[in-house]
Design an enzyme around this catalytic site. Structure first.
Site, PDB file in Angstrom:
ATOM      1  N   ASP A 325       0.662  -1.166  -0.008  1.00 54.93           N
ATOM      2  CA  ASP A 325       0.027  -0.081   0.059  1.00 54.93           C
ATOM      3  C   ASP A 325       0.793   1.122  -0.249  1.00 54.93           C
ATOM      4  OD1 ASP A 325      -2.548   0.968   0.269  1.00 54.93           O
ATOM      5  OD2 ASP A 325      -1.842   1.873   2.166  1.00 54.93           O
ATOM      6  N   GLU A 354       1.732  -0.092  -5.128  1.00 56.65           N
ATOM      7  CA  GLU A 354       0.733   0.871  -5.255  1.00 56.65           C
ATOM      8  C   GLU A 354       1.595   2.508  -5.408  1.00 56.65           C
ATOM      9  OE1 GLU A 354      -3.680   2.698  -3.637  1.00 56.65           O
ATOM     10  OE2 GLU A 354      -1.683   2.522  -2.366  1.00 56.65           O
TER      11      GLU A 354
END
Length: 607
Positions: A325, A354
Site C-alpha cells: 500500500d 501501489e
C-alpha cells in the site's frame, strides 16, 4: 534494619517489571538471515538483564530505547539450532527472573523457493468485511471498539475469513487463480475500520475476521485447491490507536514528533531533479490522514520491525505474494532495503506496489531493474498499472479521435519501453479506491465485456475486484463505503445470491457467465501468459493486437463502432499468413480473410 531495607528493595523489584509483548514470539530455523531482533515491551523492562541459554541461539546485543518499557534483543540463530522453546530470562536488579519463550520452528521445506503469482494468474481482490459473513459470532468482540453496523456504508458489515473460505470453490470456478484481500490485521479504532488500513497490531488478525490460525488455514485450503494468496501490507503507516502510540519506544518512532502533519502527496519529488528538501520531506514524512500515523522508517529499529513482520507473515501463513500500500509515501532507502531483505528469503516472490499516478515514467522509476538517472535502485518486481487502467476507461467511453478513444490504449502500451518488465505489471479496470468498472463504462454490458476481454489478453497480470463479475456498480455515490458494497448472497437473508445465481437478474447472470468463460479460457491460454505483443494504430473504431510465441498466435480485435464491422486479415498481413483460418476462442465461430466483429464488441481469434 539493613536486612529490612534490602528485603523491601527486592519486593519492589519483583513487582516493578512485567512483560506484555514479545514480538515476534515465533521464528524459524534455516532462514537466509540468521539474525533476529525481538521487541520486548513491559513495565520497566529495561531495568532487567536478559539472557538466553539455548543451543544454537545467541543473544548478541541488547538495546535500550528512550522509553524504559522497551528492550530490543539481537539474536543469532545458527544453522545448528533445532526447533524448540527458546527461553529468554529477564533478571531484575533484585535477582528476580521473568522468563518468556520464543518458539523456534523448523522452516517448511522449499519455503524459500515457493511459487509466486505471475502472468498465468488472474487476481481476485476482496474487501473482506463486505464479501461474506460466515461466522456471525465474531461480528462483535469484547476486545474491539467498533461494533457491527451493516446499515451504514462506513460501518462494519460482518464479512470474515470463514465467509471467504466457504466460497473458495466459487472463486476458483470463476476462473480466478489468486486472491488478494484488503488488510485483515487488527484495526481497533472507534469507527471506519472495515477497510483495514489503520493497523493497531501487526501480529494479529482482527478478531472480527477470525484468528491467525483461521487465516493460515484459509491460505492452506486455498493452496490445496490451486489458489494463491497475496497479502496487503502497509509499511508506511499504522492506526492512531496502535498499542505503541501510548508509549513509543523512541521519540522519533513516528514522523513529525507523533503529531499530525499532512503529506503533500507530491509523489513527483522522488524523481524531480529540482525538488526542494522541504517538499521531499513533506511527501515522505507527512501523515496520510490524521488516523494513520506515519512510521519513521529512518529509525533502524522501526525499519527492522517492519521487515521482520512482513517475512513473518509470508513464512507463517504460506503466502504467495504481497501488495504494498501507498508505496511512494515511504522512505526510499527503506523501500530498497526492505525489498532486498524479503527477496533474500524468497527470491521468486512477486510483490506489487501501489503508485497511483497516470504517468508511466513515474511508475517505471520504482520497478526492479530500472536504471534511473539519479542512481536510485529499487527491487520491487511489479507495480499496479494505473496509466493503463485510466486509459481503458477513457478508451471505452470517449468519442473516437486521433488522441481519444481506443487511441488511449495504443498510447498507453506504447510507453512500455519505460518499464523494465511491462509483462509483470498488474492490469485492472477498477479496485477498492475508485468507481466500479461497470459504472465507468456507463453500465453498458458490451463495453464491459470488451474491457474484460482486453484485460484478459493484454500483457500483464489481470486483477478483478469482487462483484465485477455480476456488474456491481455505484452510480449514485463515489463514497468508498458505497462502492465497496456487500456481495449479494454473503449474508443470511440476502434476496440475491451471486454465489449460487439465485435471483440474479438476466443481465447479472449474463455478465457472470461471460466472466467465468473468459477467465477459465485464460487459465490454459499460455500464449497470453508469456507471448509477445504487437499492436496496430487504431483506425475507424477498430483496435487490433496480437499475442504470439513459437507455437500459437492470437488476434484480438476491439470494435467501438455502433454497427457490426468487417475486418480484413489482409490489413494485418505481417501477422496473418495468407489464407489462414481463425477460430473464436469463446463462441467457436470460424473465419478466414474477413472477420465480422459485433457492434461495440470484440473477438479473440486463434490463428
Amino acid at each position: 534494619m539493613k536486612k529490612i531495607i534490602v528485603l523491601l528493595f527486592v519486593c519492589i523489584s519483583l513487582s516493578a517489571q512485567e512483560i506484555q509483548r514479545l514480538e515476534p514470539s515465533v521464528w524459524w530455523t534455516g532462514m537466509h538471515n540468521p539474525g533476529l531482533q525481538v521487541l520486548v515491551y513491559g513495565k520497566n523492562i529495561s531495568e532487567t538483564r536478559p539472557s538466553v541459554k539455548y543451543n544454537g541461539v545467541k543473544l548478541v546485543k541488547t538495546h535500550k530505547a528512550d522509553s524504559p518499557n522497551y528492550l530490543f534483543l539481537d539474536l543469532k540463530i545458527e544453522k545448528s539450532a533445532q526447533a524448540g522453546d527458546v527461553k529468554i530470562d529477564f533478571t531484575s536488579a533484585g535477582g528476580k527472573v521473568i522468563s518468556r519463550t520464543l518458539k523456534l520452528e523448523n522452516r517448511v521445506a522449499n519455503s524459500a523457493s515457493r511459487k509466486s503469482f505471475d502472468n498465468s494468474d488472474v487476481i481476485y481482490l476482496i474487501t473482506p468485511d463486505r464479501f461474506a459473513n460466515g461466522d456471525t459470532g465474531n461480528d462483535n468482540t469484547p476486545d474491539t471498539k467498533e461494533k457491527l453496523n451493516r446499515s451504514h456504508y462506513n460501518g462494519r458489515h460482518g464479512g470474515d475469513i470463514r465467509g471467504i473460505t466457504e466460497h473458495l470453490s466459487y472463486i476458483k470456478n470463476m476462473g480466478f487463480t489468486t486472491l488478494w484481500s484488503m488488510p485483515l490485521l487488527e484495526n481497533n479504532l472507534q469507527q471506519v475500520t472495515y477497510h483495514g488500513y489503520s493497523i493497531t497490531d501487526y501480529y494479529r488478525i482482527d478478531p472480527r475476521y477470525g484468528s491467525n490460525e483461521s487465516f493460515k488455514e484459509m491460505v492452506r485450503q486455498s493452496n490445496a485447491m490451486g489458489l494463491k494468496w497475496i497479502m496487503d501490507v502497509i509499511p508506511n503507516h499504522c492506526g492512531i490507536d496502535h498499542w505503541w502510540m501510548a508509549d513509543m519506544p523512541f521519540s522519533d518512532w513516528i514522523n513529525n514528533g507523533g503529531k499530525f502533519q499532512p503529506t503533500n502527496h507530491r509523489r513527483e519529488v522522488h524523481q524531480d531533479i529540482h525538488a526542494s528538501e522541504k517538499d521531499q520531506e513533506a511527501m515522505k514524512a507527512g501523515w496520510f490522514v490524521p488516523s494513520m500515523p506515519d512510521l519513521n522508517q529512518r529509525n533502524p529499529f522501526m525499519a527492522r520491525y517492519l521487515t521482520q513482520n512482513t517475512i513473518w507473515w509470508i513464512e507463517y501463513a504460506g503466502l504467495s505474494g504481497l501488495r504494498v500500500d501507498t508505496w511512494p509515501y515511504s522512505e526510499k532507502a527503506f523501500l530498497t532495503q526492505w525489498m532486498k531483505d524479503i527477496l533474500a528469503e524468497y527470491p521468486n516472490l512477486n510483490v506489487v506496489g501501489e503508485e497511483w499516478t497516470t504517468k508511466a515514467n513515474t511508475i517505471a522509476y520504482w520497478q526492479k531493474g530500472k536504471r534511473n538517472e539519479d542512481g536510485y535502485e529499487t527491487y520491487i518486481p511489479s507495480m499496479m498499472d494505473f496509466p493503463l487502467q485510466a486509459a481503458l476507461g477513457q478508451a471505452l467511453t470517449e468519442k473516437e479521435g486521433f488522441h481519444t478513444g481506443l487511441a488511449r490504449l495504443y498510447q498507453a502500451l506504447s510507453d512500455d519501453y519505460l518499464y523494465p518488465a511491462p509483462d509483470n505489471l498488474v492490469v485492472f479496470g477498477d479496485n477498492h479506491d475508485m468507481n466500479r468498472f461497470f459504472t465507468q463504462v456507463k453500465e453498458d454490458p458490451r463495453l464491459f465485456k470488451m474491457g474484460l476481454a482486453f484485460l484478459a489478453t493484454v500483457r500483464g497480470i489481470p486483477q478483478v475486484y469482487y462483484g465485477t463479475e455480476i456488474g456491481m456498480s455505484n452510480p449514485d455515490s463515489e463514497e468508498h463505503g458505497v462502492l465497496r458494497a456487500d456481495m449479494p448472497g454473503g449474508w443470511p437473508g440476502d434476496l440475491k445470491n451471486a454465489f449460487t445465481g439465485e435471483n440474479l437478474s438476466p443481465l447479472q447472470k449474463e455478465l457472470q457467465d461471460f466472466t467465468r468463460q473468459l477467465f477459465n479460457w485464460r487459465k490454459t491460454a499460455t500464449v497470453v501468459h508469456h507471448g509477445k505483443l504487437v499492436h496496430f494504430v487504431p483506425e475507424n473504431g477498430i483496435y487490433s493486437y496480437f499475442r504470439f510465441d513459437g507455437q500459437k498466435k492470437l488476434w484480438v480485435i476491439l470494435n467501438k463502432n455502433e454497427e457490426e464491422t468487417i475486418v480484413r486479415s489482409s490489413d494485418y498481413a505481417e501477422m496473418i499468413p495468407d489464407g489462414a483460418r481463425m477460430k473464436d476462442v469463446l463462441d467457436g465461430s470460424s473465419w478466414q480473410k474477413e472477420v465480422k466483429v459485433p457492434a461495440k464488441g470484440f473477438r479473440i481469434l486463434e490463428i
